[in-house]
Design a protein around this motif. Structure first.
Motif, PDB file in Angstrom:
ATOM      1  N   ILE A  66     -33.195  13.559  10.742  1.00 28.24           N
ATOM      2  CA  ILE A  66     -32.048  13.374   9.856  1.00 28.24           C
ATOM      3  C   ILE A  66     -30.731  13.572  10.615  1.00 28.24           C
ATOM      4  N   GLY A  67     -30.780  14.341  11.691  1.00 32.49           N
ATOM      5  CA  GLY A  67     -29.576  14.577  12.495  1.00 32.49           C
ATOM      6  C   GLY A  67     -29.011  13.303  13.105  1.00 32.49           C
ATOM      7  N   GLU A  68     -29.842  12.254  13.158  1.00 32.87           N
ATOM      8  CA  GLU A  68     -29.398  10.990  13.752  1.00 32.87           C
ATOM      9  C   GLU A  68     -28.722  10.085  12.726  1.00 32.87           C
ATOM     10  N   LEU A  69     -28.685  10.500  11.475  1.00 35.92           N
ATOM     11  CA  LEU A  69     -28.148   9.618  10.423  1.00 35.92           C
ATOM     12  C   LEU A  69     -26.632   9.460  10.594  1.00 35.92           C
ATOM     13  N   PRO A  70     -26.146   8.209  10.727  1.00 29.00           N
ATOM     14  CA  PRO A  70     -24.704   8.006  10.915  1.00 29.00           C
ATOM     15  C   PRO A  70     -23.902   8.489   9.705  1.00 29.00           C
ATOM     16  N   LEU A  71     -22.650   8.845   9.951  1.00 36.72           N
ATOM     17  CA  LEU A  71     -21.840   9.455   8.890  1.00 36.72           C
ATOM     18  C   LEU A  71     -21.725   8.592   7.640  1.00 36.72           C
ATOM     19  N   ASN A  72     -21.568   7.258   7.802  1.00 33.34           N
ATOM     20  CA  ASN A  72     -21.412   6.432   6.595  1.00 33.34           C
ATOM     21  C   ASN A  72     -22.667   6.480   5.729  1.00 33.34           C
ATOM     22  N   LEU A  73     -23.835   6.574   6.376  1.00 34.91           N
ATOM     23  CA  LEU A  73     -25.064   6.646   5.582  1.00 34.91           C
ATOM     24  C   LEU A  73     -25.287   8.051   5.020  1.00 34.91           C
ATOM     25  N   GLN A  74     -24.730   9.042   5.699  1.00 36.32           N
ATOM     26  CA  GLN A  74     -24.786  10.402   5.137  1.00 36.32           C
ATOM     27  C   GLN A  74     -24.098  10.418   3.767  1.00 36.32           C
ATOM     28  N   VAL A  75     -22.993   9.673   3.678  1.00 38.23           N
ATOM     29  CA  VAL A  75     -22.283   9.617   2.393  1.00 38.23           C
ATOM     30  C   VAL A  75     -23.155   8.967   1.330  1.00 38.23           C
ATOM     31  N   LYS A  76     -23.804   7.855   1.711  1.00 38.17           N
ATOM     32  CA  LYS A  76     -24.648   7.155   0.738  1.00 38.17           C
ATOM     33  C   LYS A  76     -25.844   8.003   0.307  1.00 38.17           C
ATOM     34  N   LEU A  77     -26.403   8.704   1.266  1.00 39.94           N
ATOM     35  CA  LEU A  77     -27.559   9.548   0.956  1.00 39.94           C
ATOM     36  C   LEU A  77     -27.147  10.688   0.025  1.00 39.94           C
TER      37      LEU A  77
END
Ligand SMILES: Nc1ncnc2c1ncn2[C@@H]1O[C@H](COP(=O)(O)OP(=O)(O)OP(=O)(O)O)[C@@H](O)[C@H]1O
Ligand SMILES: [Mg+2]
Length: 458
Positions: free
Chosen positions: A248-259
């Protein structure tokens, strides 16, 4: 009471020992092999003392070794203390290599021997406790997914798994590479009420960033050029089941928002879609990165971190699990010997020392690969340190031993070693491994097949 069998043909020594030990243990005595074996079958003693020179070979050792083998076959957990003649070091070492717990040289000093016997009983008790714990773990449902361990740190992990499995809260699993994070995630799913539904795993680090969003959330027909049909994302597939977000640490910031939005609202929108789709998925995330630290530097959203880590399971490194190292090593040894149709052997005392003191930077995965390779590559009666092929140093030593090989055999050996090393170094990424070897991917697959390199490819 603890049971001790004394196997000794000399009547005088026999009674001296049984007298001296009868107060502490329930003692049985035998003067020759067959009598001894029937006692062992009947009583399964924790400890045996075995005189090496038994009739009809009083001055030799073959009868004694034969007896040792048979005892261990009947009762593998029994600790056998070999009693050898004075100056019989070679046989003493051979006994230990063949599975004896320890040896003691005549003449017998009762106090000294008592000390050794006591330690043997102590070890037998610890091992027994270990297998009892393992048994209870297995029978509380952790065995179907095969998580091995009896160290205090792992028992804590097991208890957390059991506690969180029945709830719906998000779980974050952290630990170094190869510590078993995915295994734990699956265990939580299998023990949860969602077990009959899907366990969907997505590796956020393995999918190129531009594809990750559609992989996770899916897209509508016509969302972009090439989107010919509606496609569901992994999140949707996990409806009523478990969604495992690996790395999960590899998740880009824009997708962190969506998640984060999904975690708060329990709905998603496909790319190019307007409709809110309700998804009821249990979230488990894993990472080997220090994401707490990354929330401070802005690499990972703090609010998302809190959502994901309602429960945080920290997996200990293998080097911090004490006797679990040998428990796992023996487990993999049995497993791969069986799978590859080879006779199961034992680790020698030196190998045990080496395995127990090594750092294991790649943790359980590294141990598993090492044992598997050893099962394939070596054939001696016991597994010795050189069979375990630990460092560049041992690899170099290997080249010296090439003197006994033909050039063709040596080439084959080097080829095999290099293929295994490349696959391991690139963590099973065949594209990268073949690139590093300077060969094509199909050629790499051919070599893998040719050398019977199995499982590493999982
Ligand atoms: N306690 C254990 N008992 C038995 N097998 C284990 C145990 N822990 C790990 N393994 C095995 O070790 C290998 C690595 O485990 P896993 O893939 O779960 O690790 P991971 O922490 O997800 O690693 P990474 O960070 O590299 O993704 C797997 O083959 C797994 O079956
Ligand atoms: Mg993993």
């Amino acid at each position: 009471m603890e049971k001790l069998v004394i196997i000794e043909d000399n009547q005088e020594i026999r009674s001296q020992l049984s007298w001296g030990l009868a107060r502490e243990y329930e003692v049985f005595v035998a003067g020759e092999r067959l009598e001894a074996l029937s006692l062992i079958k009947k009583h399964t003693p924790q400890v045996v003392t075995l005189d090496l020179g038994l009739p009809p070979d009083e001055t030799g050792c073959e009868e004694g070794f034969r007896c040792l083998d048979e005892i261990l076959r009947i009762s593998p957990a029994t600790k056998v203390i070999m009693i050898t003649g004075n100056d019989d070091r070679e046989n003493a070492l051979r006994a230990v290599q063949n599975g004896a717990y320890d040896y003691y040289s005549k003449p017998v000093d009762l106090t000294e021997l008592k000390g050794i016997i006591k330690r043997a009983f102590h070890l037998a008790a610890i091992e027994n406790e270990n297998s009892r714990l393992q048994y209870s773990i297995n029978h509380q449902g952790l065995s179907p997914i095969g998580i091995i361990g009896t160290s205090p740190r792992m028992l804590e992990v097991f208890s957390s798994i059991r506690k969180v499995a029945s709830s719906e809260v998000a779980v974050l699993i952290t630990g170094e590479s190869g510590t078993g994070k995915e295994l734990v995630a699956k265990a939580i799913h299998v023990l949860s009420p969602r077990k009959s539904k899907e366990f969907i795993a997505i590796n956020c680090g393995a999918i190129p960033e531009n594809l990750l969003e559609s992989e996770l959330f899916g897209y509508e027909k016509g969302a972009y050029s090439g989107a010919y049909a509606r496609v569901q994302g992994k999140v949707e597939y996990a409806h009523r089941g478990t969604l495992f977000l690996d790395e999960i640490g590899e998740l880009p910031l824009n997708l962190q928002v969506k998640l984060l939005r999904f975690l708060q609202e329990k709905t998603i929108q496909r790319i190019g879609g307007r409709e809110d789709i309700v998804v009821d998925a249990r979230i488990i995330a894993a990472t080997n990165r220090d994401i707490v630290n990354e929330t401070e530097t802005g690499g990972f959203r703090e609010d998302l971190y809190y959502r994901l880590s309602v429960i945080h399971i920290k997996l200990p490194a293998l080097r911090d699990r004490g006797e679990d190292i040998m428990l796992l090593a023996n487990y993999f040894l049995h497993h791969y010997s069986k799978e590859l149709g080879k006779k199961t052997r034992r680790f020698s005392a030196d190998s045990i020392k080496l395995l127990s003191s090594y750092e294991w930077p790649g943790n359980v995965r590294e141990l598993e690969n090492k044992v598997q390779r050893t099962v394939i590559m070596s054939d001696g009666p016991t597994i010795e340190p050189e069979d375990l092929d630990f460092s560049v140093k041992t690899a170099k030593k290997g080249i010296h031993s090439f003197t006994n090989l033909t050039l063709k055999d040596a080439r084959e050996l080097v080829e095999r070693e290099m293929v295994i090393a490349a696959i391991e170094n690139h963590r099973n990424n065949m594209a990268k491994a073949s690139e590093s070897l300077g060969i094509s991917r199909p050629t790499l697959y051919d070599l893998v097949k040719k050398h019977g390199i199995v499982k590493q490819l999982e």
